[in-house]
Design a protein around this motif. Structure first.
Motif, PDB file in Angstrom:
ATOM      1  N   SER A  40      -1.377  -5.852  -5.043  1.00 42.80           N
ATOM      2  CA  SER A  40      -2.001  -5.546  -3.755  1.00 42.80           C
ATOM      3  C   SER A  40      -3.361  -6.215  -3.611  1.00 42.80           C
ATOM      4  O   SER A  40      -3.847  -6.418  -2.506  1.00 42.80           O
ATOM      5  CB  SER A  40      -2.170  -4.040  -3.584  1.00 42.80           C
ATOM      6  N   SER A  41      -3.971  -6.565  -4.743  1.00 43.96           N
ATOM      7  CA  SER A  41      -5.335  -7.086  -4.642  1.00 43.96           C
ATOM      8  C   SER A  41      -5.441  -8.560  -5.002  1.00 43.96           C
ATOM      9  O   SER A  41      -6.507  -9.143  -4.937  1.00 43.96           O
ATOM     10  CB  SER A  41      -6.260  -6.266  -5.551  1.00 43.96           C
ATOM     11  N   ASN A  75      -0.784  -2.251  -8.218  1.00 42.83           N
ATOM     12  CA  ASN A  75      -2.187  -2.449  -7.813  1.00 42.83           C
ATOM     13  C   ASN A  75      -2.566  -3.929  -7.869  1.00 42.83           C
ATOM     14  O   ASN A  75      -3.174  -4.446  -6.938  1.00 42.83           O
ATOM     15  CB  ASN A  75      -3.094  -1.613  -8.729  1.00 42.83           C
ATOM     16  N   LYS A  76      -2.166  -4.607  -8.938  1.00 45.16           N
ATOM     17  CA  LYS A  76      -2.477  -6.037  -9.052  1.00 45.16           C
ATOM     18  C   LYS A  76      -1.862  -6.807  -7.904  1.00 45.16           C
ATOM     19  O   LYS A  76      -2.481  -7.719  -7.346  1.00 45.16           O
ATOM     20  CB  LYS A  76      -1.899  -6.597 -10.363  1.00 45.16           C
ATOM     21  N   MET A 127       1.836   1.492 -11.998  1.00 46.39           N
ATOM     22  CA  MET A 127       0.701   1.615 -11.079  1.00 46.39           C
ATOM     23  C   MET A 127      -0.207   0.380 -11.177  1.00 46.39           C
ATOM     24  O   MET A 127      -0.603  -0.181 -10.156  1.00 46.39           O
ATOM     25  CB  MET A 127      -0.066   2.892 -11.461  1.00 46.39           C
ATOM     26  N   ASP A 128      -0.517  -0.028 -12.390  1.00 45.90           N
ATOM     27  CA  ASP A 128      -1.350  -1.225 -12.592  1.00 45.90           C
ATOM     28  C   ASP A 128      -0.689  -2.456 -11.969  1.00 45.90           C
ATOM     29  O   ASP A 128      -1.359  -3.270 -11.337  1.00 45.90           O
ATOM     30  CB  ASP A 128      -1.548  -1.500 -14.089  1.00 45.90           C
ATOM     31  N   SER A 181       1.636   6.367  -7.067  1.00 43.25           N
ATOM     32  CA  SER A 181       0.553   7.265  -7.445  1.00 43.25           C
ATOM     33  C   SER A 181       1.008   8.727  -7.344  1.00 43.25           C
ATOM     34  O   SER A 181       0.720   9.548  -8.222  1.00 43.25           O
ATOM     35  CB  SER A 181      -0.645   6.991  -6.537  1.00 43.25           C
ATOM     36  N   MET A 187       2.152   1.646  -3.438  1.00 45.12           N
ATOM     37  CA  MET A 187       1.106   2.107  -4.361  1.00 45.12           C
ATOM     38  C   MET A 187       0.857   3.605  -4.181  1.00 45.12           C
ATOM     39  O   MET A 187       0.757   4.343  -5.165  1.00 45.12           O
ATOM     40  CB  MET A 187      -0.187   1.318  -4.109  1.00 45.12           C
ATOM     41  N   ARG A 213       0.831  -1.213   0.000  1.00 47.04           N
ATOM     42  CA  ARG A 213       0.000   0.000   0.000  1.00 47.04           C
ATOM     43  C   ARG A 213       0.862   1.259   0.000  1.00 47.04           C
ATOM     44  O   ARG A 213       0.553   2.223  -0.679  1.00 47.04           O
ATOM     45  CB  ARG A 213      -0.931   0.009   1.215  1.00 47.04           C
TER      46      ARG A 213
END
Ligand code: NAG
Ligand code: NAG
Ligand code: NAG
Length: 214
Positions: free
Chosen positions: A129-130, A126-127, A122-123, A81, A77, A74
């Motif tokens: 992290s989720s 993000n991936k 960023m993508d 960002s 990220m 996080r």
């Protein structure tokens, strides 16, 4: 001659010792994944790891490694960002970089390429992290590692785009990318350590109890 033989014996001993202690080392390393302070010593930028994670996670209290990982991803990220925002079209950074370049086109082009790369980074972060759906950590850590490696490459490629510009401009870009690069690298190192230790634990359990395979 005696000296030579002694040396050889010594070397042999060292080799044997090394092989015996290899798994011992691994176990010692795996004992570090439950504390922010200790897991950070296994990353490439221990200070930025520690400083960015310690605010929300107690340093010496045992914390589940997955929680340390989630916090780290996080933080990465949020930083990517922020960097993406810094590199935005017609933003302060772009004006600075273009203003300091005799040749405006290469500077604009490097900024534009970075915008695309930062969006990819960023993508990817993000991936990672989720993706953690809890089904199998080992499996998701493999994916996580490839996404974070891709993100690290995106950031590096963005920085490389300034190679032909002046040293001053290169430095400006590098400073802007520094935290994102470090946090991404640290998150990758944390994921790698956790994945490795989970795997070692499972193999150890399987060796101890072959019937517990499934
Ligand atoms: C940036 O500036 C150029 C030239 O002034 C303009 O054409 C473009 O629309 C601007 N882009 C943004 C996102 O503001
Ligand atoms: C991250 O991905 C999710 C879907 O996977 C999306 O809803 C969210 O907007 C993304 N966040 C960012 C910051 O890109
Ligand atoms: C990077 O992080 C440090 C420590 O939090 C901060 O002082 C610095 O301003 C950050 N750099 C950028 C470019 O955001």
């Amino acid at each position: 001659m005696a000296y030579y033989n002694g040396n050889l014996t010594f070397l042999l001993l060292i080799t044997i010792l090394f092989c015996v202690t290899a798994t011992e080392d691994e176990r010692a390393e795996c004992s570090k994944i439950n504390s922010v302070e200790e897991i950070c010593t296994l990353t490439m930028f221990p200070n930025s790891c520690y400083n960015s994670l310690v605010m929300n996670l107690a340093p010496n209290v045992p914390t589940r490694p997955e929680i340390i990982y989630m916090k780290s991803v996080r933080v990465a990220m949020a930083e990517v960002s922020r960097t993406t925002h810094d590199f935005s079209e017609n933003g302060t950074l772009q004006k600075l970089v273009v203003g300091k370049s005799k040749d405006k086109e290469p500077a604009l082009s490097a900024m534009g390429i970075c915008r695309e790369l930062l969006s990819l980074a960023m993508d990817n972060v993000n991936k990672s992290s989720s993706s953690n759906d809890g089904s199998s950590f080992e499996k998701s850590y493999d994916h996580i590692r490839s996404w974070l490696s891709a993100a690290a490459t995106d950031l590096q490629t963005c920085e490389d785009g300034f190679e032909d510009l002046s040293k001053e401009v290169r430095n400006i870009a590098a400073v802007k990318l520094k935290n994102s690069t470090e946090y991404t690298s640290n998150t990758l190192a944390i994921a790698t350590e956790i994945g490795k230790c989970k795997k070692a634990t499972r193999e150890h359990l399987q060796t101890a109890n072959p019937n517990a395979r499934k």
